[in-house]
Motif scaffolding. Structure first.
Motif, short mmCIF file in Angstrom:
data_model
loop_
_atom_site.label_atom_id
_atom_site.label_comp_id
_atom_site.label_asym_id
_atom_site.label_seq_id
_atom_site.Cartn_x
_atom_site.Cartn_y
_atom_site.Cartn_z
N UNK A 43 -3.49 15.86 23.14
CA UNK A 43 -3.07 15.84 21.75
C UNK A 43 -4.30 15.10 20.78
N UNK A 44 -4.59 15.93 19.75
CA UNK A 44 -5.62 15.38 18.79
C UNK A 44 -4.74 15.35 17.15
N UNK A 45 -4.33 13.96 16.80
CA UNK A 45 -3.61 14.15 15.71
C UNK A 45 -4.83 13.10 14.61
N UNK A 46 -5.01 13.97 13.55
CA UNK A 46 -5.45 12.98 12.40
C UNK A 46 -4.80 12.93 11.22
N UNK A 47 -4.62 11.59 10.81
CA UNK A 47 -4.05 11.35 9.33
C UNK A 47 -4.77 10.77 8.47
N UNK A 48 -4.94 11.37 7.27
CA UNK A 48 -5.84 10.75 6.22
C UNK A 48 -4.79 10.66 5.20
N UNK A 49 -4.59 9.35 4.69
CA UNK A 49 -3.72 8.98 3.72
C UNK A 49 -3.87 7.99 2.86
N UNK A 50 -3.63 8.25 1.36
CA UNK A 50 -3.97 7.22 0.48
C UNK A 50 -2.56 6.74 -0.03
N UNK A 51 -2.83 5.57 -0.20
CA UNK A 51 -1.73 4.56 -0.70
C UNK A 51 -2.08 3.89 -2.00
N UNK A 52 -0.90 3.27 -2.64
CA UNK A 52 -1.29 2.47 -3.88
C UNK A 52 -1.34 1.01 -3.48
N UNK A 53 -2.44 0.17 -3.64
CA UNK A 53 -2.55 -1.07 -3.31
C UNK A 53 -2.52 -1.94 -4.56
N UNK A 54 -2.53 -1.41 -5.65
CA UNK A 54 -2.39 -2.35 -6.93
C UNK A 54 -1.43 -3.31 -6.97
N UNK A 55 -0.33 -2.99 -6.37
CA UNK A 55 0.74 -4.13 -6.57
C UNK A 55 0.58 -5.43 -5.50
N UNK A 56 -0.15 -5.13 -4.35
CA UNK A 56 -0.41 -6.19 -3.79
C UNK A 56 -2.13 -6.43 -3.38
N UNK A 57 -2.43 -5.69 -3.87
CA UNK A 57 -4.20 -6.31 -4.23
C UNK A 57 -4.67 -7.02 -5.52
N UNK A 58 -4.61 -6.08 -6.41
CA UNK A 58 -5.13 -6.43 -7.73
C UNK A 58 -4.18 -7.49 -8.27
N UNK A 59 -2.85 -7.30 -8.20
CA UNK A 59 -1.94 -8.09 -8.83
C UNK A 59 -1.86 -9.34 -7.85
N UNK A 60 -2.10 -9.32 -6.55
CA UNK A 60 -1.89 -10.17 -5.83
C UNK A 60 -3.10 -11.48 -5.99
N UNK A 61 -4.27 -10.67 -6.26
CA UNK A 61 -5.33 -11.59 -6.41
C UNK A 61 -5.15 -12.70 -7.61
N UNK A 62 -4.63 -11.93 -8.54
CA UNK A 62 -4.40 -12.72 -9.62
C UNK A 62 -3.26 -13.77 -9.57
N UNK A 63 -2.15 -13.15 -8.92
CA UNK A 63 -0.89 -14.17 -8.75
C UNK A 63 -1.11 -15.31 -7.78
N UNK A 64 -1.85 -15.19 -6.66
CA UNK A 64 -2.02 -16.08 -5.62
C UNK A 64 -3.50 -16.88 -5.55
N UNK A 65 -4.38 -16.42 -6.50
CA UNK A 65 -5.66 -16.88 -6.22
C UNK A 65 -6.22 -17.43 -7.56
N UNK A 66 -6.22 -16.51 -8.68
CA UNK A 66 -6.73 -16.96 -9.84
C UNK A 66 -5.62 -17.76 -10.60
N UNK A 67 -4.74 -17.29 -11.24
CA UNK A 67 -3.59 -18.01 -11.85
C UNK A 67 -3.15 -19.55 -11.33
#
Length: 824
Positions: free
Chosen positions: A350-374
């Motif tokens: 079995x040779x399976x490849x999954x290439x998937x894009x997801x939205x990390x804005x909620x937990x990357x950019x927003x989280x940096x502000x919520x838990x580091x900068x603010x």
């Protein structure tokens, strides 16, 4: 921060012992373990026969590695015939879960990205950790892929003879990935004598979406008469999207986000392509060789989840959830009769490849502000709070996953040649080598420049956002490429097993079966990582973290069957299910260490142990009233120990895999099929299931409390199907197939929703769907009109919440279409 996505969206797999007992269905699938009519609206000959033949026909399955009537085996088996798959427009495993009792699904990775993004459950035994709890087979070939970042591998449903759902642990014959059960997709055998085939074209329209089409066909070629044949099937189709994307306005970090102007409509279109080639070579001497190869590719331009606060089918997620899932599956099956025994050898890759894009804005950019900068609370951070919350926290953050699965398997077995002998046996060996490579690369393009525009200095000189300052790991280019998080994992799992089963007729009406499998496995795991959220973790900046683990166990099973009469039997079974343990990502970075402490974990584990269960079942199978009524029922009790689950880590949003406690489940299933003598050509089907699954002990009460319901386990599901065929002329017939499917309430979170702290994901509501198919058979041709989700049910099935943003998804909106088919 892939672990944040995995943990927050994989929670729907947590402690999922239950969802499947569902299906109090009165269904169109052939009732498991029973006789079923071969009525099919897609075949003129069988439709004519159905109108004149008033009896249910036997259903032959190969669940026990030999061909048997389903009513004669001491096993709860659900069967959906190939014709029912067509008549009911079954397009995915999700459709099957609404037809067959005892099987369900939990959407994986923040909602349904399509086939390959579901975690399949049988009798609720499921999770998103490590090896699957349900074995998936295409004929004799196992489709083994580790879960965690992607869902289970699912073969596309094009040319199938039937689907068999084996409920309960199947470890003896199907291995450690069949802890809860096994789903087998059985393809037709090539015909070495006759040319044949069919082609089918569908056109449809989806409400709130647009035009869809699907083309599929099958060709059987007897290359050398009675010696060699090929059967080729292929499909190409596209579905229009129905999700609309709006601009992100407000502030994610402050919880004031909302939908702005419309950007794109119908974003979540998808496409599928597949081709399967299966050969049959019979040179003589009781030898058959079956080479086969399957290639399939599924892609979607965006996820089907949306943000309910923005309106039905609307989202303001900045990054589309695109997904491409491709699988190549070559195999070779060799069978040879030796007189004293029959040999079977199955080799697959079995040779399976999954290439998937997801939205990390909620937990990357927003989280940096919520838990580091603010939280810094002092200048320059406090004086730039507006820029933090309204600009930096909203910068789009694409998450790029690449998962590669490469699995080689080999099974060799011998079995007794006479299926009617008083003592029948099967024994063999199984070997597999599974390689899984996972790359998670998460950035926030423009974040560094935006920070400099707001603060007036380079982000790499900031002590909050460059934690390497003042350490031996100082990196003056810490934010190169606006990297937020990256991790590169490699798993190598080798498994070896020996197995055997003996079935004996103690008396003419009393039958005993005993089986055993012993498995030994080893996993090797390595990881490297980098980026803001991974700083301080082992494996950071190219220094690999390595670990390994070994596991071994046996999975016995016993059955006892009493033939009360030729038409009624009782059976009892007890069997053990087992799933391998493994290594887990070390969470030693500073933010995860702090988060673990809040839930009472002060030493981050680097591995988790196997889990196991015992299942006890009692059932009956009946074919009554001159073979016009079949009734099958069972009850079961499951004890599950050391459940493997993903635990979300507060603050950092990461995840770890752990054994979190024990659970129990009690449930039952009912399947009925009826061909009334007073209405020729009518077949009624009913399937039903119900289950109560609950936590009996918890290793961490923050994760789950004793007595809470197991997640994603509908209390009741039901399905009713009516299939009516009548003859118009000698060469034509008409048909109507209608079904109603109901899925009861379940729980999607252990966090109780209160007025002070609402949790939309706490309860997954009940929902129902109605499907309809009607048409005419004109000799070799068929024309039909179909509707899926006829009443356009828009219930939000599950509501995952990510860093304060609640998302949801529904059934695909009402889809109405026409199908044209020709046979030759």
């Amino acid at each position: 921060m892939s672990h944040q996505i995995s943990s927050r969206t994989a929670r729907r797999g947590q402690l999922g012992i239950g969802g499947a007992l569902a299906a109090l269905a009165l269904a169109g699938p052939i009732g498991a373990t029973d006789l079923a009519a071969t009525t099919t609206a897609t075949d003129t000959a069988s439709a004519d026969a159905a109108a004149t033949d008033g009896q249910l026909q036997e259903v032959v399955v190969t669940a026990t590695k030999r061909a048997e009537d389903a009513k004669d085996i001491p096993l709860s088996v659900g069967v959906v015939s190939g014709s029912d798959l067509t008549d009911l427009h079954v397009e995915s495993v999700e459709d099957i879960t609404r037809l067959v009792p005892g099987i369900s699904f939990a959407a994986h990775n923040n909602g349904p990205n399509g086939p390959g993004q579901d975690n399949i459950t049988i009798r609720g035994v499921s999770s998103t950790v490590g090896n699957p709890t349900v074995g998936i087979y295409l004929d004799e070939v196992p489709l083994i892929t580790i879960t965690g970042y992607e869902g289970d591998a699912e073969p596309h449903l094009v040319d199938l003879d039937r689907v068999e759902v084996l409920r309960g642990p199947q470890g003896t014959l199907y291995g450690a990935s069949s802890e809860g059960g096994t789903v087998r997709f059985i393809t037709p055998t090539p015909d070495t004598q006759n040319y044949s085939g069919w082609v089918r074209q569908e056109f449809s329209d989806t409400q709130d979406g647009g035009f869809n089409y699907d083309t599929k066909g099958v060709l059987n070629i007897p290359v050398i008469s009675d010696v060699f044949a090929l059967r080729v099937s292929a499909e190409y189709g596209k579905d229009h999207g129905y999700i609309d994307q709006y601009a992100l306005e407000g502030s994610l970090a402050l919880g004031t986000s909302y939908a702005g102007p419309l950007l794109r409509t119908d974003t979540n279109g998808d496409g599928n392509q597949s081709i399967s080639i299966k050969g049959l070579y019979t040179p003589g001497g009781d030898l058959t060789i079956t080479p086969a190869v399957l290639y399939q590719r599924y892609s979607t331009s965006d996820t089907s989840t949306f943000i309910p606060a923005a309106g039905l089918y609307n989202t303001y997620a900045p990054v589309p959830g695109a997904d491409t899932d491709s699988m190549l599956l070559p195999s070779l099956t060799v069978k040879k009769g030796f007189g004293f025994a029959d040999f079977t050898g199955v080799t697959s890759y079995l040779d399976r490849t999954v290439q998937r894009q997801s939205d990390g804005t909620f937990f990357n950019s927003a989280a940096i502000v919520q838990f580091s900068l603010d939280p810094a609370g002092v200048p320059p951070y406090s004086t730039n709070a507006s820029g933090n919350n309204n600009i930096l926290g909203n910068i789009a953050s694409p998450v790029e996953f690449t998962d590669s699965f490469n699995t080689w398997t080999q099974e060799l077995r011998l079995q007794s040649p006479d299926d009617k002998a008083r003592v029948r046996w099967v024994g063999g060996v199984f070997v597999s080598d599974q390689q899984w490579e996972h790359l998670d690369y998460e950035t926030a393009p423009g974040f560094s420049q935006a920070f400099e525009n707001i603060y007036g200095y380079n982000i790499n000189t900031d002590p909050v956002l460059n934690p390497s300052i003042g350490t031996s790991q100082y990196n003056p280019d810490f934010w190169a490429n606006d990297l937020v998080w990256t991790v590169h994992d490699h798993n190598d799992v080798k498994q070896y097993a020996v197995f055997g089963q003996v079935d004996a007729d103690i008396l003419s009406n009393l039958h005993l079966g005993v089986g055993e499998r012993y498995v030994w496995a080893e996993e090797k795991f390595s990881e490297t990582g980098a980026g803001f959220f991974d700083f301080g973790g082992v494996g950071t900046e190219g220094t690999p973290f390595d670990s390994s683990a070994r596991f071994s166990t046996s999975t016995p099973k016993g059955t006892l069957t009493l033939d009360v009469s030729d038409d009624t039997s009782l059976y009892a079974s007890a069997g053990k299910g087992f799933r391998l343990g493994g290594s887990t990502t070390p969470n030693t970075n500073a933010s995860c260490v702090a988060g673990l402490a809040t839930i009472g974990i002060y030493n981050s584990p680097t591995s988790y142990g196997p889990d196991q269960l015992w299942s006890y079942e009692f059932g009956t199978k009946n074919i009554l009233f001159d073979k016009t009524l079949s009734v099958n029922a069972d009850v079961y009790y499951i004890t599950w120990k050391n459940l493997q689950q993903t635990i979300t880590i507060p603050i950092c949003g990461g995840a770890l895999n752990a054994n979190v406690g024990d659970a129990e489940a009690i449930g039952g299933e009912l399947e009925v099929r009826y061909k009334p003598q007073f209405v020729r050509g009518l077949t009624l089907s009913a399937n039903a299931g119900g289950e109560h699954a609950y936590i009996t002990s918890s290793a961490n009460t923050v994760t789950a409390q004793v007595g809470q319901d197991v997640l994603y386990t509908p209390d009741v599901t039901a399905n009713v199907t009516a299939n009516y065929t009548w003859i118009l002329t000698d060469a034509t017939s008409a048909f109507v197939v209608a079904d109603y499917e109901y899925t009861g309430k379940s729980y999607g979170s252990f966090q109780v929703s209160t007025a002070a702290a609402p949790n939309p994901s706490y309860i997954d509501p009940a929902y129902s769907v109605v499907n309809l198919n009607l048409g005419v058979n004109l000799g070799a041709f068929q024309v039909s009109l179909f509707a899926k989700n006829l009443l356009n049910n828009t219930t939000i099935l599950q509501s995952p919440t990510i860093n304060g943003i609640t998302e949801g998804y529904t059934l695909r909106p009402r889809t109405i279409g026409v199908a044209l088919q020709a046979k030759f």
